[in-house]
Write an enzyme that holds these catalytic residues in place. Sequence first.
Site: not given
Ligand code: AMP
Length: 466
Positions: A247, A38, A294, A253, A112-113, A444, A447, A11, A356-357, A393
């Site tokens: 976290c 959120g 991201s 991300y 938030n949490g 933390c 995950c 949140c 990707d992140d 998480c």
């Molecule tokens: P997926 O592996 O299909 O679940 O999605 C991963 C992608 O979603 C990556 O490009 C991340 O940047 C993004 N992502 C990762 N965690 C979240 C999250 N908690 N909420 C929304 N997007 C996320």
Amino acid sequence: MAWGDSPGHECGIFGIYAPHEDVARLTFFGLYALQHRGQESAGIAVSDGRRIHLHKEMGLVAQVFNEEKLRPLKGYIAIGHTRYSTTGSSKLQNAQPFVVESVLGPLAVGHNGNLTNAPQLRRELLTRGVGLISSSDSEVITQMLAGGEGRTWEEKLRVFMIRAEGAYCLTVMTRDTLYAVRDPWGLHPLCYGHLGNGGWVVASESCALATIGATLERELAPGEIMAFDERGPRTIAHSPAPQRAMCLFEYIYFARPDSIVDGQTLHAARVAAGRELAREAPADADIVIPVPDSAVPAAIGYAQESGIPYQEGLIKNRYIGRTFIQPDDRLRKLGVQLKFNPLSDSLAGKRVVLVDDSIVRGNTSGPIVRLLRDAGAVEVHMRVSSPPIKHPCFLGVDMATYPELIAHRLTLPEIRDHLGVDSLAYLSLEGLIRATGNSGKGFCNGCFTGNYPVDVHLLEKEAFEG
Ligand code: AMP
């Protein structure tokens, strides 16, 4: 309760004490800046010194509020909240802030949490005859404060902190005071700043302060309770856990890149993660492209360190929202095509490093790789600026259950084949922590490792069931 119906949530929270301002309007813009935290519901509660006025609804901040909805929200203290979607709990009853009447007067809470001992605390409340209208642990917090031990709000907050386990950043508004609370582990970010005219602002992230022209003072310390009233800001308690556990996913991300955590922008930390990744997992390629938006900083870092040119290869429709919030897997898969279009000019005939992140469920990357190949990419080397996510998480990031997490189910070569990439590498945990520039401070990493700073035993059992 299946984990899918769990009250867990990410949140954005915001609070303001400003006798000379239109506090509801400033809260609206603060929440607007926290919209990424959120998208399910939004709410604002305002105190005029006697009563608390509230408006909350399902939807984005700009869908929930307009001039007409803001007009009755008159007062000099406000708190606001944006709530993330978790499957099964997209209900107005779970929207925040929660507002209740208590012996000490009205009370509003934004959270938030995720409390890990919420089921137990919930049972205690119900046994005491306290009725609850939602499945949200935030309502549990609200009722614990309203009816809890202590003659003053400050005592009640202290008692609450002794009982609560897990992640909680809170804004708490009484008739005449704004409180801000950060859990003893410092799991999620919370900061405060000033408006320069006697006004004080609290927010999940500093980007919300910058948006309304407030100056960042500092982050709240783990375990800190602050009060803001006519006497100004003051710390009324400080009881940190032995080890901070911020976290890491906020770094990777979740938080906005322009927000400041531990004294640096997250953009800088993410660029550093990209650099670490290039050192750990080089690739023979022609261009580096991010999965927008991201992963842009991490791709910039990868390009800088490797010397491979950075390019845009995917254009994202910014108005479609995050694919992640689609309610089921089928829609999520469709969402990738709704969301990204490849730039064939950049990609045709190229060996591409795709940065990707994170990979969570693994639903997004496969279709993206296919888009790149269809647009003419001859090789795709995927690089991920976080370690494999193998555990859910339980502390406030809505991630997935064990069976949904691709890195829980599959090995690295299996994931590589599943995504259809020529090579795949993740950043190591050590590399990620180095990139934060704060190795000594404590994070933390549950995950990635399954080691959580608090006991998540009961919740973990449910998460295995999916
Ligand atoms: P997926 O592996 O299909 O679940 O999605 C991963 C992608 O979603 C990556 O490009 C991340 O940047 C993004 N992502 C990762 N965690 C979240 C999250 N908690 N909420 C929304 N997007 C996320």
